[in-house]
Design a protein around this motif. Sequence first.
Motif, PDB file in Angstrom:
ATOM      1  N   GLY A 116      -1.455   5.494  -1.387  1.00  9.22           N
ATOM      2  CA  GLY A 116      -1.224   4.616  -0.756  1.00  9.22           C
ATOM      3  C   GLY A 116      -1.757   3.445  -0.380  1.00  9.22           C
ATOM      4  O   GLY A 116      -2.829   3.480  -1.165  1.00  9.22           O
ATOM      5  N   SER A 120      -0.992   2.414   5.860  1.00 10.80           N
ATOM      6  CA  SER A 120       0.760   3.419   5.281  1.00 10.80           C
ATOM      7  C   SER A 120       1.581   4.057   5.544  1.00 10.80           C
ATOM      8  O   SER A 120       2.174   5.100   5.800  1.00 10.80           O
ATOM      9  CB  SER A 120       0.518   3.029   4.028  1.00 10.80           C
ATOM     10  OG  SER A 120       0.125   3.658   3.066  1.00 10.80           O
ATOM     11  N   SER A 170       0.229   7.185   5.898  1.00 13.15           N
ATOM     12  CA  SER A 170       1.009   7.870   4.944  1.00 13.15           C
ATOM     13  C   SER A 170      -0.025   9.181   4.544  1.00 13.15           C
ATOM     14  O   SER A 170      -1.612   8.725   4.519  1.00 13.15           O
ATOM     15  CB  SER A 170       1.645   8.138   3.655  1.00 13.15           C
ATOM     16  OG  SER A 170       0.840   6.933   2.923  1.00 13.15           O
ATOM     17  N   ARG A 181       5.048  12.101  -1.776  1.00 16.35           N
ATOM     18  CA  ARG A 181       4.535  11.252  -0.588  1.00 16.35           C
ATOM     19  C   ARG A 181       4.857  11.818   1.124  1.00 16.35           C
ATOM     20  O   ARG A 181       6.226  11.472   0.658  1.00 16.35           O
ATOM     21  CB  ARG A 181       4.758   9.677  -0.824  1.00 16.35           C
ATOM     22  CG  ARG A 181       4.311   8.550  -0.317  1.00 16.35           C
ATOM     23  CD  ARG A 181       3.028   8.199  -0.034  1.00 16.35           C
ATOM     24  NE  ARG A 181       2.231   7.761  -0.804  1.00 16.35           N
ATOM     25  CZ  ARG A 181       2.478   6.872  -1.690  1.00 16.35           C
ATOM     26  NH1 ARG A 181       3.186   5.859  -0.585  1.00 16.35           N
ATOM     27  NH2 ARG A 181       1.782   6.476  -2.554  1.00 16.35           N
ATOM     28  N   ALA A 184       5.404  10.859   4.865  1.00 18.61           N
ATOM     29  CA  ALA A 184       5.065  10.110   5.610  1.00 18.61           C
ATOM     30  C   ALA A 184       4.497  10.067   7.264  1.00 18.61           C
ATOM     31  O   ALA A 184       4.829  11.352   7.707  1.00 18.61           O
ATOM     32  CB  ALA A 184       6.500   9.041   5.116  1.00 18.61           C
TER      33      ALA A 184
END
Length: 376
Positions: free
Chosen positions: A242, A268, A270, A287, A289
């Motif tokens: 990220g 980010s 994340s 990924r 979030a």
Amino acid sequence: MRTTPLAVAAASAAFCLFAAGAAHAGPITFAAKVDSPSGGSFPSWGPGPSPTGTVGADFNGDDILDIVAADFQGAGPILMTGKGDGRFNPGTRVGNVGNGYGAVAAGDLNGDGAPDVVAQAWTFVATFLNNGDGTFAPAKKVVTLEGAQQEVAVADTNGDGKADVLSLVPAGVKTWFGKGDGNLESGPSSIIPGVPTAFTLGKFNNDNRVDLAVNNTVLQQAHVFTGKGDGSFELRGASTSGLITEDVRAGDFNGDGIDDVITADSFSFSTTLLTSNGQGGFSKTDRVALSGLGPTSIAVGDFDRDGKLDAAMSAVINSKMVVFSGKGDGTIAKAGEFGVTSQPQTPVAADFDRDGKLDVVVAGSANAVSFLKNIS
């Protein structure tokens, strides 16, 4: 990289996986935090520019886990001995070596069975030999330069039976060969095409040598180096993480016997799970979030004892520990957030209250460490 009050990180996967025999695992959850103050002697203790600034081990030989934490603006690392119930005694200095030491690691550098301490500052790596009772001999130093952050780790990289030290340097990770007495000798460096912010030790192929994964903040990638068995490492594969990753940790998140890589992507908000292909590269990226505001550091472990690796991540902006449940297939899901001390840094996952479950301890900027009791 001084963009956020960085980290006090981590503890090792050595405290990690509990047996997979626990059936019917429920949700991962923790009791409300219990804080242990540092005692008021360390007013600067807390944030430091490192993803691993806290480590857990039995430093005084009483069979109760203690912690050593970096004190970036103070005179050196501190030891807080454990009470066995998740609380800790006020801190004492491991050694007076001057300020700027933001990264710590633990390992037996002289083969006496007691965990010693390694710390990194801007221009030094220092080793502190444990006297066996939680006091330490004066530091032995070698001159170096830190990378975008500071980080140190202890491992036998050349198979001589003596613990070596690895440290973050401006272009990668440097090996320091241990002489078996706390002294270090300069070794090779593992160079990346960019600027490193964090690294982790792991097993990324099947040769049973120590391997590395190093984050590259310029290319926003994690690079894998496989160990050659002589203290040097070969650059193999890479995959995208990220935005401004501040920590990377290794762990087997899909049960194939090869470590994968999980990252804390600070800018980010994340976290990224990179699944290894068993040959020094990656085959899949997951990924997630909304992993907290300003995630900085990671601890991995099986918190619900279902045989699948989970993770806990410190979120420095909103003072939370964000916990992720592993699905056992190389993916994770957010399991919850738990309030801790202000600006939490590098978490340690270990059984601090001796009930058979992995707890979390994390240090912060308020002269305290928070204990999260695992009640999963």
